[in-house]
Write a protein that holds these residues in place. Sequence first.
Motif, PDB file in Angstrom:
ATOM      1  N   SER A  39    -104.734 -16.184 151.225  1.00 57.28           N
ATOM      2  CA  SER A  39    -103.560 -15.835 150.271  1.00 57.28           C
ATOM      3  C   SER A  39    -102.775 -17.241 150.016  1.00 57.28           C
ATOM      4  CB  SER A  39    -102.857 -14.818 150.742  1.00 57.28           C
ATOM      5  OG  SER A  39    -101.621 -14.773 149.798  1.00 57.28           O
ATOM      6  N   PRO A  40    -102.284 -17.559 148.655  1.00 58.17           N
ATOM      7  CA  PRO A  40    -101.585 -18.434 148.171  1.00 58.17           C
ATOM      8  C   PRO A  40    -100.255 -18.315 148.761  1.00 58.17           C
ATOM      9  CG  PRO A  40    -101.838 -17.324 146.402  1.00 58.17           C
ATOM     10  CD  PRO A  40    -102.604 -16.510 147.488  1.00 58.17           C
ATOM     11  N   VAL A  41     -99.788 -16.867 149.022  1.00 59.11           N
ATOM     12  CA  VAL A  41     -98.365 -16.830 149.514  1.00 59.11           C
ATOM     13  C   VAL A  41     -98.540 -16.270 151.142  1.00 59.11           C
ATOM     14  CG1 VAL A  41     -96.346 -15.352 149.190  1.00 59.11           C
ATOM     15  CG2 VAL A  41     -97.558 -16.228 147.293  1.00 59.11           C
ATOM     16  N   PRO A  42     -97.801 -16.774 152.100  1.00 66.82           N
ATOM     17  CA  PRO A  42     -97.722 -16.375 153.340  1.00 66.82           C
ATOM     18  C   PRO A  42     -97.410 -14.728 153.448  1.00 66.82           C
ATOM     19  CG  PRO A  42     -96.424 -18.456 153.198  1.00 66.82           C
ATOM     20  CD  PRO A  42     -96.862 -17.910 151.997  1.00 66.82           C
ATOM     21  N   VAL A  43     -98.164 -14.121 154.539  1.00 62.70           N
ATOM     22  CA  VAL A  43     -97.634 -12.564 154.592  1.00 62.70           C
ATOM     23  C   VAL A  43     -97.005 -12.646 155.936  1.00 62.70           C
ATOM     24  CG1 VAL A  43     -98.855 -10.513 154.638  1.00 62.70           C
ATOM     25  CG2 VAL A  43     -99.620 -12.177 153.124  1.00 62.70           C
TER      26      VAL A  43
END
Length: 137
Positions: A39-43
């Motif tokens: 994902s381009p955004v950390p989770v």
Amino acid sequence: MKVKSNVMKNPNIAKMLKYYRKCNRLSVAEVSERLDAMSPVPVARKTIYGWESGQTQPDADMLLRLCMIYNIDDVLSAFGYIPPDKRFTLSTVEKNLILNYRERPELQPAINMLLNVREVDLDLPEEDPEDGPENHK
């Protein structure tokens, strides 16, 4: 002012996300790491706990990423959007066992004996008595 979404939540998502994570023997931290790589955004782990508790739900893209991690082939049935068919769901371990079994025919008789599996239930066509080896001379 907080605006409530009119989108109806699917109550199956939370319980099934937790179920499939456990079936795949993954920790929340491991899922978080795998999602971070995809994902381009950390989770954050907290986000995953929120999904599994039903406090929030992942968006469609994130749900598909989770399905890839959990090896969910039939997304709509897995989360109750359509009724599942009469087949049963296999975990990743079970799928790997079946694939390895199929790739090693020389070990199949020993595995069958160990598990007390009889080959009576094979879906083989019945032989025609007129089509026996003695008629192919």
